[in-house]
Motif scaffolding. Sequence first.
Motif, mmCIF file in Angstrom:
data_model
loop_
_atom_site.group_PDB
_atom_site.id
_atom_site.type_symbol
_atom_site.label_atom_id
_atom_site.label_comp_id
_atom_site.label_asym_id
_atom_site.label_seq_id
_atom_site.Cartn_x
_atom_site.Cartn_y
_atom_site.Cartn_z
ATOM 1 N N UNK A 176 51.855 10.157 41.924
ATOM 2 C CA UNK A 176 51.023 9.567 40.872
ATOM 3 C C UNK A 176 50.079 10.593 40.259
ATOM 4 N N UNK A 177 49.466 11.424 41.111
ATOM 5 C CA UNK A 177 48.544 12.435 40.586
ATOM 6 C C UNK A 177 49.293 13.525 39.829
ATOM 7 N N UNK A 178 50.495 13.876 40.282
ATOM 8 C CA UNK A 178 51.309 14.846 39.548
ATOM 9 C C UNK A 178 51.627 14.313 38.164
ATOM 10 N N UNK A 179 52.043 13.056 38.081
ATOM 11 C CA UNK A 179 52.339 12.428 36.797
ATOM 12 C C UNK A 179 51.094 12.396 35.903
ATOM 13 N N UNK A 180 49.956 12.046 36.486
ATOM 14 C CA UNK A 180 48.701 11.979 35.729
ATOM 15 C C UNK A 180 48.340 13.350 35.144
ATOM 16 N N UNK A 181 48.372 14.393 35.982
ATOM 17 C CA UNK A 181 47.997 15.729 35.500
ATOM 18 C C UNK A 181 49.027 16.285 34.526
ATOM 19 N N UNK A 182 50.328 15.948 34.708
ATOM 20 C CA UNK A 182 51.349 16.391 33.745
ATOM 21 C C UNK A 182 51.093 15.782 32.379
ATOM 22 N N UNK A 183 50.664 14.546 32.336
ATOM 23 C CA UNK A 183 50.362 13.915 31.050
ATOM 24 C C UNK A 183 49.172 14.590 30.369
ATOM 25 N N UNK A 184 48.305 15.213 31.165
ATOM 26 C CA UNK A 184 47.173 15.954 30.602
ATOM 27 C C UNK A 184 47.530 17.404 30.292
#
Length: 193
Positions: A176-184
């Motif tokens: 989830x955090x990987x996905x969140x930071x990739x979106x940023x």
Amino acid sequence: MFKTRLIIVGLVLAIAAGVALFVRLLWVRLPGVGAAPRIQNTATILQQVQTLSELVTVKYVLEKVVILEDVKWYGENRVLLVAHGIVKAGIDLQELKPQDLRMDDKKVLLKLPRAKITDLYLDDHQTRVVDRTTGLLRTFDKDFEQNARRQAVDDLRLAALHHGIYGDAEERARLQLTNFFHQLGFEVEFVKN
């Protein structure tokens, strides 16, 4: 003689009507007889508001049969409970320290806190008592079912740990955090504990 019988019949009918009326009035006033349960409207008091920083990443739904018996020489108490429980786990972001997060240009180095169980409860709509026995010489134990429920919660916690809920929670937190930071627009690298 006819008048006497007529008076007696009239008195008996009057007494019967009076008794019937009395029973009807008494029947209406008896608590719990012939009436739907009344719910008293009482105030709800807000006890506490807490800020949460938990990232809940996994939910286990478990079932467990709990048999609780208390056997004495003069009788037994027994309850058979089918417990339907929910165990949730994740990480508490409030446990992150400044040294746990580093940034290099477009790369984030992150050391996650250890996963923990965030919530554990029985679903009251699906948990049910299948059998309850109170021995002839035993008194009804009002806390017996509660003890079975507490035992079920402890057993569900152990089962979730046995099935690897912490590992699942940490893995899903990383995703989830990987996905969140990739979106940023950032890459993420997780540092081991």
